[in-house]
Design a protein around this motif. Structure first.
Motif, PDB file in Angstrom:
ATOM      1  N   MET A   1       0.847  -1.199   0.000  1.00 12.65           N
ATOM      2  CA  MET A   1       0.000   0.000   0.000  1.00 12.65           C
ATOM      3  C   MET A   1       0.883   1.250   0.000  1.00 12.65           C
ATOM      4  SD  MET A   1      -3.124   1.267   0.163  1.00 12.65           S
ATOM      5  CE  MET A   1      -4.186  -0.011   0.829  1.00 12.65           C
ATOM      6  N   ASN A   2       0.681   2.106  -0.976  1.00 13.14           N
ATOM      7  CA  ASN A   2       1.455   3.340  -1.092  1.00 13.14           C
ATOM      8  C   ASN A   2       0.802   4.426  -0.238  1.00 13.14           C
ATOM      9  OD1 ASN A   2       3.015   5.513  -1.845  1.00 13.14           O
ATOM     10  ND2 ASN A   2       2.918   5.093  -4.044  1.00 13.14           N
ATOM     11  N   THR A   3       1.033   4.350   1.080  1.00 15.42           N
ATOM     12  CA  THR A   3       0.376   5.257   2.025  1.00 15.42           C
ATOM     13  C   THR A   3       0.744   6.717   1.775  1.00 15.42           C
ATOM     14  OG1 THR A   3       0.460   3.487   3.675  1.00 15.42           O
ATOM     15  CG2 THR A   3      -0.036   5.707   4.463  1.00 15.42           C
ATOM     16  N   ARG A   4       2.007   6.952   1.451  1.00 15.43           N
ATOM     17  CA  ARG A   4       2.442   8.340   1.245  1.00 15.43           C
ATOM     18  C   ARG A   4       1.716   8.975   0.061  1.00 15.43           C
ATOM     19  NH1 ARG A   4       2.521  12.524   1.764  1.00 15.43           N
ATOM     20  NH2 ARG A   4       4.120  14.124   1.788  1.00 15.43           N
ATOM     21  N   MET A   5       1.460   8.202  -0.974  1.00 16.25           N
ATOM     22  CA  MET A   5       0.756   8.722  -2.137  1.00 16.25           C
ATOM     23  C   MET A   5      -0.718   8.988  -1.802  1.00 16.25           C
ATOM     24  SD  MET A   5       1.278   9.770  -5.126  1.00 16.25           S
ATOM     25  CE  MET A   5       0.229  10.377  -6.429  1.00 16.25           C
ATOM     26  N   ILE A   6      -1.289   8.147  -0.957  1.00 19.30           N
ATOM     27  CA  ILE A   6      -2.677   8.352  -0.530  1.00 19.30           C
ATOM     28  C   ILE A   6      -2.803   9.672   0.221  1.00 19.30           C
ATOM     29  CG2 ILE A   6      -4.505   7.477   0.979  1.00 19.30           C
ATOM     30  CD1 ILE A   6      -3.536   4.643   0.301  1.00 19.30           C
ATOM     31  N   VAL A   7      -1.885   9.913   1.156  1.00 19.38           N
ATOM     32  CA  VAL A   7      -1.894  11.166   1.920  1.00 19.38           C
ATOM     33  C   VAL A   7      -1.691  12.361   0.990  1.00 19.38           C
ATOM     34  CG1 VAL A   7      -0.689  12.498   3.693  1.00 19.38           C
ATOM     35  CG2 VAL A   7      -1.100  10.050   4.032  1.00 19.38           C
ATOM     36  N   TYR A   8      -0.793  12.204   0.045  1.00 17.85           N
ATOM     37  CA  TYR A   8      -0.516  13.277  -0.926  1.00 17.85           C
ATOM     38  C   TYR A   8      -1.778  13.637  -1.722  1.00 17.85           C
ATOM     39  CZ  TYR A   8       1.832  15.645  -4.854  1.00 17.85           C
ATOM     40  OH  TYR A   8       2.228  16.545  -5.810  1.00 17.85           O
ATOM     41  N   MET A   9      -2.505  12.628  -2.162  1.00 13.35           N
ATOM     42  CA  MET A   9      -3.729  12.860  -2.929  1.00 13.35           C
ATOM     43  C   MET A   9      -4.806  13.513  -2.069  1.00 13.35           C
ATOM     44  SD  MET A   9      -3.399  12.027  -6.097  1.00 13.35           S
ATOM     45  CE  MET A   9      -5.107  11.893  -6.588  1.00 13.35           C
ATOM     46  N   LEU A  10      -4.907  13.109  -0.802  1.00 13.69           N
ATOM     47  CA  LEU A  10      -5.889  13.722   0.098  1.00 13.69           C
ATOM     48  C   LEU A  10      -5.555  15.192   0.327  1.00 13.69           C
ATOM     49  CD1 LEU A  10      -6.473  10.892   2.737  1.00 13.69           C
ATOM     50  CD2 LEU A  10      -7.870  11.488   0.749  1.00 13.69           C
ATOM     51  N   ALA A  62       3.333   5.691  -7.796  1.00 11.82           N
ATOM     52  CA  ALA A  62       2.512   4.690  -8.480  1.00 11.82           C
ATOM     53  C   ALA A  62       1.194   4.482  -7.741  1.00 11.82           C
ATOM     54  CB  ALA A  62       3.271   3.371  -8.573  1.00 11.82           C
ATOM     55  N   ILE A  63       0.138   4.338  -8.526  1.00 12.65           N
ATOM     56  CA  ILE A  63      -1.183   4.026  -7.977  1.00 12.65           C
ATOM     57  C   ILE A  63      -1.710   2.809  -8.722  1.00 12.65           C
ATOM     58  CG2 ILE A  63      -3.584   4.769  -7.840  1.00 12.65           C
ATOM     59  CD1 ILE A  63      -2.698   7.530  -7.256  1.00 12.65           C
ATOM     60  N   TYR A  64      -1.953   1.758  -7.956  1.00 14.79           N
ATOM     61  CA  TYR A  64      -2.524   0.553  -8.529  1.00 14.79           C
ATOM     62  C   TYR A  64      -3.997   0.457  -8.121  1.00 14.79           C
ATOM     63  CZ  TYR A  64       2.392  -0.385  -9.347  1.00 14.79           C
ATOM     64  OH  TYR A  64       3.689  -0.273  -9.761  1.00 14.79           O
ATOM     65  N   ALA A  65      -4.639  -0.657  -8.481  1.00  9.75           N
ATOM     66  CA  ALA A  65      -6.083  -0.762  -8.260  1.00  9.75           C
ATOM     67  C   ALA A  65      -6.449  -0.570  -6.793  1.00  9.75           C
ATOM     68  CB  ALA A  65      -6.573  -2.129  -8.756  1.00  9.75           C
ATOM     69  N   ARG A  66      -5.680  -1.197  -5.882  1.00 13.00           N
ATOM     70  CA  ARG A  66      -6.011  -1.102  -4.466  1.00 13.00           C
ATOM     71  C   ARG A  66      -5.922   0.345  -3.993  1.00 13.00           C
ATOM     72  NH1 ARG A  66      -2.751  -4.161   0.351  1.00 13.00           N
ATOM     73  NH2 ARG A  66      -0.999  -3.327  -0.851  1.00 13.00           N
ATOM     74  N   GLU A  67      -4.825   1.017  -4.328  1.00 14.91           N
ATOM     75  CA  GLU A  67      -4.674   2.418  -3.934  1.00 14.91           C
ATOM     76  C   GLU A  67      -5.750   3.294  -4.586  1.00 14.91           C
ATOM     77  OE1 GLU A  67      -0.612   0.686  -3.288  1.00 14.91           O
ATOM     78  OE2 GLU A  67      -2.158   0.531  -4.824  1.00 14.91           O
ATOM     79  N   GLY A  68      -6.124   2.965  -5.824  1.00 15.74           N
ATOM     80  CA  GLY A  68      -7.152   3.739  -6.506  1.00 15.74           C
ATOM     81  C   GLY A  68      -8.474   3.697  -5.771  1.00 15.74           C
ATOM     82  N   LEU A 470     -12.521  -0.391   1.167  1.00 16.55           N
ATOM     83  CA  LEU A 470     -12.015   0.406   2.288  1.00 16.55           C
ATOM     84  C   LEU A 470     -12.247  -0.305   3.619  1.00 16.55           C
ATOM     85  CD1 LEU A 470     -10.751   3.236   2.873  1.00 16.55           C
ATOM     86  CD2 LEU A 470     -13.080   4.046   3.298  1.00 16.55           C
ATOM     87  N   MET A 471     -13.375  -1.031   3.727  1.00 15.54           N
ATOM     88  CA  MET A 471     -13.723  -1.704   4.979  1.00 15.54           C
ATOM     89  C   MET A 471     -13.157  -3.117   5.079  1.00 15.54           C
ATOM     90  SD  MET A 471     -17.682  -0.496   5.569  1.00 15.54           S
ATOM     91  CE  MET A 471     -18.263  -1.310   4.093  1.00 15.54           C
ATOM     92  N   ASN A 472     -12.503  -3.582   4.016  1.00 18.29           N
ATOM     93  CA  ASN A 472     -11.949  -4.931   4.013  1.00 18.29           C
ATOM     94  C   ASN A 472     -10.585  -4.933   4.706  1.00 18.29           C
ATOM     95  OD1 ASN A 472     -11.170  -7.531   3.514  1.00 18.29           O
ATOM     96  ND2 ASN A 472     -11.082  -7.314   1.279  1.00 18.29           N
ATOM     97  N   PRO A 473     -10.413  -5.696   5.800  1.00 16.77           N
ATOM     98  CA  PRO A 473      -9.107  -5.717   6.505  1.00 16.77           C
ATOM     99  C   PRO A 473      -7.948  -6.112   5.597  1.00 16.77           C
ATOM    100  CG  PRO A 473     -10.810  -6.785   7.813  1.00 16.77           C
ATOM    101  CD  PRO A 473     -11.419  -6.521   6.477  1.00 16.77           C
ATOM    102  N   ALA A 474      -8.211  -6.931   4.592  1.00 15.68           N
ATOM    103  CA  ALA A 474      -7.141  -7.388   3.705  1.00 15.68           C
ATOM    104  C   ALA A 474      -6.537  -6.231   2.903  1.00 15.68           C
ATOM    105  CB  ALA A 474      -7.675  -8.448   2.752  1.00 15.68           C
TER     106      ALA A 474
END
Length: 479
Positions: A1-10, A62-68, A470-474
């Motif tokens: 999971m690209n957490t830094r990219m998620i924060v950047y997008m938010l 990079a953003i893949y399906a999960r990050e998207g 988002l709610m899936n622990p996996a």
């Protein structure tokens, strides 16, 4: 999971919302309204936080399906919380639950309201309700992609996660160019409708707000009577643009580049027109048989079919008192929705087309087991993953619908009210029948039921899976 990219997008989402809030602030200045200060304060706070979040660009973009999926779901939750703050802080909408309900209904272009009188709101607050529908219609992430390339060539995952439909492709080689074309068509339709409404006699402020909520198929109005309080000419203008709003934007793109054969050969558009015209004619005959004049019957039917199938939710009449046949058709249209690649909600005409072709194939193979049938749409064979995705979507849609219906039923209202309220929320439609009919609102539900309906609105707008992912622990486990 690209957490830094998620924060950047938010962070970019916060900056986008901050910029958006400056528009109603300018409206408040024009109308000399004190409520505008809440938009300015929220904009400054969000911009400050947003700048801090994007100060350092992530090395891995990079953003893949999960990050998207995660970025999309978190972005819409963040949009909803931030967008409701002016409502809540100004107290023009009482309570946080009601404020966020109205905001989620706006961003998801549902159009379900808890307000008994929208005319009591200030001009800037009413403008904000309509403006968030304009942005939410095409998607704020798509809007961002149209402005700047954020994800190093893998931003199609964001567009697919946010855009409605069984499959999302590119109109141009680059996703940024595709997003640009989509918003160019979107804003052009909006501008054209504003001009037509003003020519038809609608005040400029009303015309701007109405156009925002028509092309986005949102349905919020600035009058308590929705579109019914305006002249027949204005009602026809809105109805025509509702019809356009439910069409796949590929159709308009092909028209613009003069590929007329491709435009008029899209099977989904043909089926959409067939459903639209047939429903309008049947309801017109049904209403005329109940005593209305022919022109009035056609105008009501034309508008309401357009409003329901595109999931806009406008009304020119109280269709809750119409004959049973007309109401039944409208409820069925709630589930069908408009075309994929439009701003409409619902299951989508493209999926209905796939289900019908799949049904036809299975019936044929029962009679002729050795025949090999390939399902095609627009003369192109459908990949197995598209068929599987359409089937899984229907299962998830029905599961969310049934669970939500059971939860909302705890409040004790009648079945018609509960059923159409959930159908309205999941389909992003707006009004339902009975106690949530076109002349009533959703304020009767408890806070618990409102949060269930809010989840449904977000799930319907994002086509279920981003919220479930988002709610899936996996999703959050390292791989």
């Amino acid at each position: 999971m690209n957490t830094r990219m998620i924060v950047y997008m938010l962070g970019w989402i916060l900056n986008t919302v901050a910029a958006m809030m400056l528009v109603p602030f300018m409206v408040s200045i024009y109308y000399h309204e004190d409520s505008g200060k809440y938009f300015l304060a929220c904009a400054l706070a969000m911009f400050t936080i947003g700048v801090l979040l994007i100060a350092k660009k992530p090395e891995d973009r990079a953003i893949y399906a999960r990050e998207g999926y995660v970025i999309t779901a978190l972005s819409w939750l963040l949009l909803s919380v931030c967008g409701c703050l002016p409502f809540y802080l100004s107290k023009e909408i009482p309570g946080f639950t009601n404020s966020i309900f109205e905001c989620i209904s706006g961003f998801t272009t549902t159009g379900a309201s808890i307000l008994s009188s929208v005319e009591d709101l200030s001009h800037c607050m009413n403008f904000w309700r309509c403006f968030i529908q304009l942005i939410g219609g095409m998607g704020v992430l798509v809007f961002m992609l149209a402005l700047i390339p954020l994800t190093g060539g893998q931003d199609l995952h964001l567009m697919r996660a946010e855009s409605p439909g069984p499959s999302v492709g590119k109109l141009a080689p680059k996703v940024q160019k595709t997003a640009y074309y989509l918003y160019a068509i979107y804003f052009s339709l909006t501008a054209l409708e504003i001009v037509c409404l003003v020519i038809a006699g609608m005040p400029l402020y009303d015309a701007v707000c109405t156009a925002f909520t028509t092309t986005s198929t949102g349905g919020f109005g600035v009058r308590n009577t929705s579109i019914g309080g305006y002249s027949p000419a204005i009602q026809y203008v809105v109805s025509v643009f509702l019809f356009f709003a439910g069409i796949n934007y590929n159709f308009f793109f092909f028209l613009i580049i003069r590929r007329l054969k491709d435009a008029f050969s899209i099977q989904e558009v043909k089926m959409y027109v067939l459903i639209f015209v047939t429903s309008t004619l049947v309801i017109t005959c049904n209403l005329k048989g109940s005593g209305l004049a022919l022109e009035e019957s056609f105008r009501y039917a034309f508008h309401q079919v357009g409003s329901i199938i595109t999931t806009a939710g406008f009304s020119t009449a109280d269709f809750d008192i119409w004959p049973a046949l007309s109401k039944t058709i409208l409820v069925l249209l709630m589930f069908i929705g408009g075309c994929a690649g439009s701003t409409s909600g619902g299951i989508k005409v493209s999926r209905i087309l796939i289900y019908l072709k799949t049904f036809k194939k299975e019936m044929s193979q029962l009679c002729h087991p050795r025949n090999v049938k390939i399902i095609k749409v627009d003369d192109k064979p459908l990949a197995h993953n598209v068929l599987r995705s359409a089937n899984v979507f229907l299962t998830a849609y029905l599961l969310v619908f049934v669970v939500s219906l059971l939860l909302v039923s705890v409040d004790g209202y009648d079945f018609t009210t509960n059923f159409t309220a959930v159908a309205s929320a999941v389909g992003n439609i707006g009004p339902g029948l009975a106690e949530v009919g076109p002349t009533k609102n959703f304020d009767l539900f408890s806070d618990f039921s409102k949060y269930v309906l809010m989840f449904d609105m977000l799930a319907g707008r994002l086509e279920i899976f981003p919220l479930l992912v988002l709610m899936n622990p996996a999703t959050w486990r390292k791989q």
